[in-house]
Design a protein around this motif. Structure first.
Motif, PDB file in Angstrom:
ATOM      1  N   PRO A   3       0.834  -1.212   0.000  1.00 34.84           N
ATOM      2  CA  PRO A   3       0.000   0.000   0.000  1.00 34.84           C
ATOM      3  C   PRO A   3       0.866   1.259   0.000  1.00 34.84           C
ATOM      4  O   PRO A   3       1.909   1.303   0.661  1.00 34.84           O
ATOM      5  N   ILE A   4       0.441   2.254  -0.731  1.00 39.11           N
ATOM      6  CA  ILE A   4       1.134   3.547  -0.778  1.00 39.11           C
ATOM      7  C   ILE A   4       0.084   4.643  -0.617  1.00 39.11           C
ATOM      8  O   ILE A   4      -0.921   4.665  -1.338  1.00 39.11           O
ATOM      9  N   GLU A   5       0.307   5.528   0.351  1.00 41.27           N
ATOM     10  CA  GLU A   5      -0.609   6.630   0.599  1.00 41.27           C
ATOM     11  C   GLU A   5       0.161   7.948   0.547  1.00 41.27           C
ATOM     12  O   GLU A   5       1.115   8.135   1.301  1.00 41.27           O
ATOM     13  N   ASN A   6      -0.258   8.826  -0.328  1.00 40.14           N
ATOM     14  CA  ASN A   6       0.377  10.140  -0.471  1.00 40.14           C
ATOM     15  C   ASN A   6       1.886  10.024  -0.676  1.00 40.14           C
ATOM     16  O   ASN A   6       2.670  10.798  -0.109  1.00 40.14           O
ATOM     17  N   GLY A   7       2.289   9.031  -1.455  1.00 39.65           N
ATOM     18  CA  GLY A   7       3.699   8.848  -1.770  1.00 39.65           C
ATOM     19  C   GLY A   7       4.499   8.136  -0.692  1.00 39.65           C
ATOM     20  O   GLY A   7       5.709   7.936  -0.853  1.00 39.65           O
ATOM     21  N   VAL A   8       3.842   7.733   0.401  1.00 41.23           N
ATOM     22  CA  VAL A   8       4.523   7.052   1.502  1.00 41.23           C
ATOM     23  C   VAL A   8       4.150   5.575   1.471  1.00 41.23           C
ATOM     24  O   VAL A   8       2.965   5.215   1.439  1.00 41.23           O
ATOM     25  N   VAL A   9       5.166   4.699   1.461  1.00 40.62           N
ATOM     26  CA  VAL A   9       4.927   3.247   1.492  1.00 40.62           C
ATOM     27  C   VAL A   9       4.340   2.902   2.853  1.00 40.62           C
ATOM     28  O   VAL A   9       4.911   3.252   3.894  1.00 40.62           O
ATOM     29  N   ASN A  10       3.185   2.200   2.842  1.00 41.59           N
ATOM     30  CA  ASN A  10       2.404   2.028   4.067  1.00 41.59           C
ATOM     31  C   ASN A  10       2.007   0.566   4.294  1.00 41.59           C
ATOM     32  O   ASN A  10       0.831   0.220   4.361  1.00 41.59           O
ATOM     33  N   PRO A  11       2.998  -0.341   4.442  1.00 40.63           N
ATOM     34  CA  PRO A  11       2.668  -1.752   4.628  1.00 40.63           C
ATOM     35  C   PRO A  11       2.064  -2.039   5.997  1.00 40.63           C
ATOM     36  O   PRO A  11       2.256  -1.261   6.944  1.00 40.63           O
ATOM     37  N   ASP A  12       1.344  -3.142   6.069  1.00 38.62           N
ATOM     38  CA  ASP A  12       0.742  -3.595   7.328  1.00 38.62           C
ATOM     39  C   ASP A  12       1.547  -4.778   7.862  1.00 38.62           C
ATOM     40  O   ASP A  12       1.332  -5.915   7.431  1.00 38.62           O
ATOM     41  N   PRO A  13       2.467  -4.560   8.798  1.00 37.93           N
ATOM     42  CA  PRO A  13       3.300  -5.661   9.287  1.00 37.93           C
ATOM     43  C   PRO A  13       2.547  -6.648  10.159  1.00 37.93           C
ATOM     44  O   PRO A  13       3.128  -7.644  10.613  1.00 37.93           O
ATOM     45  N   TRP A  14       1.254  -6.412  10.398  1.00 37.71           N
ATOM     46  CA  TRP A  14       0.427  -7.359  11.156  1.00 37.71           C
ATOM     47  C   TRP A  14      -0.373  -8.263  10.223  1.00 37.71           C
ATOM     48  O   TRP A  14      -1.260  -8.980  10.667  1.00 37.71           O
ATOM     49  N   HIS A  15      -0.019  -8.206   8.948  1.00 35.13           N
ATOM     50  CA  HIS A  15      -0.524  -9.154   7.948  1.00 35.13           C
ATOM     51  C   HIS A  15       0.678  -9.985   7.504  1.00 35.13           C
ATOM     52  O   HIS A  15       1.705  -9.437   7.102  1.00 35.13           O
ATOM     53  N   PHE A  16       0.551 -11.292   7.592  1.00 34.92           N
ATOM     54  CA  PHE A  16       1.686 -12.172   7.331  1.00 34.92           C
ATOM     55  C   PHE A  16       2.337 -11.898   5.986  1.00 34.92           C
ATOM     56  O   PHE A  16       3.564 -11.815   5.878  1.00 34.92           O
ATOM     57  N   LEU A  17       1.528 -11.751   4.929  1.00 36.65           N
ATOM     58  CA  LEU A  17       2.103 -11.562   3.594  1.00 36.65           C
ATOM     59  C   LEU A  17       2.811 -10.220   3.457  1.00 36.65           C
ATOM     60  O   LEU A  17       3.800 -10.112   2.738  1.00 36.65           O
ATOM     61  N   HIS A  18       2.329  -9.214   4.145  1.00 39.03           N
ATOM     62  CA  HIS A  18       3.026  -7.929   4.124  1.00 39.03           C
ATOM     63  C   HIS A  18       4.381  -8.054   4.812  1.00 39.03           C
ATOM     64  O   HIS A  18       5.397  -7.567   4.308  1.00 39.03           O
ATOM     65  N   ARG A  19       4.391  -8.693   5.998  1.00 39.80           N
ATOM     66  CA  ARG A  19       5.655  -8.825   6.722  1.00 39.80           C
ATOM     67  C   ARG A  19       6.637  -9.697   5.929  1.00 39.80           C
ATOM     68  O   ARG A  19       7.831  -9.398   5.877  1.00 39.80           O
TER      69      ARG A  19
END
Length: 356
Positions: free
Chosen positions: A42-58
């Motif tokens: 995920p990217i919001e306003n040019g900032v990479v915004n991953p969810d490290p509480w989702h296994f696939l993101h981490r």
């Protein structure tokens, strides 16, 4: 993260597995469903915004770090999986399939078969401790330009949760030692402090910086310790042993490439330990799982008898490239060979420490 139906079905099948699996098709589990570039997060306003509480993101954080550092890992060996960073996603895979990332209170369905199997619970000690060896190095790597120029990262955090840093500035302010060590590791990868070192010494130096950073991150996770009380006393004792084991492998500068990591992670207990589980006689765990738990218990007992001096003695013994090579072989024998005499381990370590 773009999730397909096939990915969700595969995740569900993994969650139902009766034993912990860390590898599929030669890669960490679900590796094929991770992102391969920053724009997959995920990217919001040019900032990479991953969810490290989702296994696939981490897991994606690890994949991106491995890809970004691979061009600088030539000294580790000729194979594309020789980087020491492979141990990190494999350890996360073990935590998932053994049920250790799920909500231990069962107050939510996070990580459970009946809920979101890809959810990593903020209440899990294991998910909490692993956060510090996933978020911190990723934020440092991005800051050092390994993900591209001027990349900004802001990690997501669940509502109501406060005790995790989410940006490079946050983590550097809260955990300056760990972040400075990750910075030193990534900087030295790109621009070695001493490019004239012989190959074996250069490899040893890289591993030294890697394990210094990882060890400091693990120590930074002390705020996770209260979450261990949500598990059985047997699991709590095992978590102590797991934390101590990191001190041994770090001092020996273990090359945690994919092949080596699979060999050492696969024997770890494939489920959360319960009251009454006593190794080496836990019937639903394999012989190798029982053996490694028995060795962990033995090491804790010896350390207690030595008034906490076993780890410092081991660290003193790992004083040169040669002794670290010997130490890695000793750990392999101790943990993976059920016929290895534990008494010889203690005498050899003591002798090595005295000779340093």
């Amino acid at each position: 993260m773009r999730l397909t139906v096939a990915c969700l079905l595969l995740a569900y099948a993994v969650a139902l597995s009766s034993s912990a699996t860390v590898i599929e098709n030669g890669m960490p589990i679900l590796w094929g469903h991770t992102g391969t570039q920053l724009t997959d997060l995920p990217i919001e306003n040019g900032v990479v915004n991953p969810d490290p509480w989702h296994f696939l993101h981490r897991l994606t954080l690890y994949r991106l770090m491995i890809a970004a550092t691979d061009p600088y890992m030539g000294t580790m060996g000729p194979n594309p999986t020789d980087s020491p960073m492979w141990g990190l996603p494999l350890e996360l895979a073990w935590m998932l399939t053994s049920g250790r990332l799920a909500d231990p209170t069962a107050e939510t369905t996070c990580g459970h078969q009946t809920g979101d199997t890809m959810c990593i619970s903020t209440k899990s000690f294991w998910g909490c401790a692993n956060y510090f060896v996933s978020a911190m190095p990723f934020l440092s790597a991005a800051q050092q330009g390994l993900m591209g120029p001027e990349i900004q990262v802001q990690l997501q955090i669940p509502v109501g949760v406060q005790d995790y840093c989410t940006t490079y500035a946050d983590c550097s302010a809260s955990f300056p030692d760990a972040m400075s060590k990750w910075d030193a590791f990534f900087k030295d990868l790109v621009t070695p402090a001493d490019p004239t070192l012989p190959e074996n010494e250069r490899k040893d130096a890289v591993l030294g910086l890697f394990w210094a950073a990882q060890s400091s991150s693990i120590r930074s996770s002390s705020g996770c310790n209260a979450r261990r009380n949500l598990f059985s006393s047997t699991e709590l004792s095992f978590s102590n042993s797991w934390l101590n084991s990191a001190e041994y492998v770090a001092a020996a500068r273990f090359q945690s490439n994919l092949e080596n990591s699979v060999r050492f992670i696969t024997p770890l207990p494939s489920r959360i330990l319960l009251e009454g589980d006593v190794a080496p006689n836990i019937p639903d765990l394999s012989e190798t799982e029982n053996h490694i738990l028995q060795i962990f218990n033995w090491m804790q007992s010896i350390d207690s008898l030595l008034a906490g001096r076993l780890v410092p003695t081991w660290q003193n013994a790992m004083c040169s490239v040669r002794t670290r090579e010997e130490g890695r072989k000793m750990l392999e024998n101790l943990l993976l060979d059920s016929t290895y005499a534990t008494s010889s381990f203690l005498s050899i370590v003591t002798g090595m420490a005295l000779s340093c």
